[in-house]
Design an enzyme around this catalytic site. Structure first.
Site, PDB file in Angstrom:
ATOM      1  N   LYS A  34      20.206   6.601  60.341  1.00  0.00           N
ATOM      2  CA  LYS A  34      21.198   8.013  60.407  1.00  0.00           C
ATOM      3  C   LYS A  34      22.552   7.615  61.160  1.00  0.00           C
ATOM      4  O   LYS A  34      23.744   7.758  61.045  1.00  0.00           O
ATOM      5  CB  LYS A  34      20.409   9.451  60.553  1.00  0.00           C
ATOM      6  CG  LYS A  34      21.787  10.688  60.771  1.00  0.00           C
ATOM      7  CD  LYS A  34      21.156  12.097  61.498  1.00  0.00           C
ATOM      8  CE  LYS A  34      22.168  12.715  61.203  1.00  0.00           C
ATOM      9  NZ  LYS A  34      23.148  12.768  61.913  1.00  0.00           N
ATOM     10  N   LYS A 105      30.218  12.767  67.712  1.00  0.00           N
ATOM     11  CA  LYS A 105      29.133  13.161  68.377  1.00  0.00           C
ATOM     12  C   LYS A 105      27.862  11.955  67.990  1.00  0.00           C
ATOM     13  O   LYS A 105      26.998  11.192  68.847  1.00  0.00           O
ATOM     14  CB  LYS A 105      27.643  14.544  68.064  1.00  0.00           C
ATOM     15  CG  LYS A 105      26.616  14.752  68.722  1.00  0.00           C
ATOM     16  CD  LYS A 105      25.623  15.221  68.164  1.00  0.00           C
ATOM     17  CE  LYS A 105      25.599  14.394  65.965  1.00  0.00           C
ATOM     18  NZ  LYS A 105      24.342  14.772  65.081  1.00  0.00           N
TER      19      LYS A 105
END
Length: 156
Positions: A34, A105
């Site tokens: 991811k 992030k």
């Protein structure tokens, strides 16, 4: 990722939820994948924005760039969606498909992973810096394409 037998048992459910399921091995590999994919998406977004800026500042038309891009090897639904957002200036919080703060992030975590495995991530580093700059301007809750106005006003 995780126990392969459990993943095989759950595969019919995964196939209902998404387009494709790929077994990635050990627990944690799904999270790493991811990060890799989102890092690439963030870099694609900033490169796309820079390309729009270069087009316009060099006298080319944005619409023609989109036409050429859509007809070649770089054709991508992502560029179509984000090109539409740039054209309509859909940068506000209500226009979010992927919040900038979440992309930043993931970029930060991908950079940490790169350090951990000794992989240079030059483009990701620069992309992260652009996202941090946009967030300093209060754009953290906007869609990640809100990096475009930040990039557009930059000069050499």
């Amino acid at each position: 990722a995780g126990d392969e037998d459990v993943c095989k048992q759950a595969l019919p459910l995964f196939e209902i939820m998404g387009k494709k399921s790929v077994y990635l091995g050990a627990i944690g590999n799904g999270a790493k994948m991811k990060l890799v994919v989102n890092m690439m998406l963030g870099c694609m977004t900033t490169t796309f924005s820079e390309a729009i800026g270069l087009c316009e500042k060099s006298g080319l038309k944005r619409e023609e760039f989109f036409d050429v891009l859509g007809a070649g090897a770089l054709q991508s639904p992502w560029y179509t969606i984000k090109g539409n957002a740039v054209n309509k200036e859909l940068y506000k919080e209500e226009d979010v498909t992927f919040p900038m703060k979440h992309m930043q992030k993931d970029l930060r975590l991908a950079l940490e992973l790169g350090k951990e495995v000794n992989q240079s991530l030059t483009c990701a580093h620069e992309t992260n810096e652009l996202f941090l700059e946009a967030m300093k301007e209060g754009l953290q809750d906007c869609d990640l394409i809100a990096v475009h106005p930040v990039i557009k006003k930059k000069s050499c």
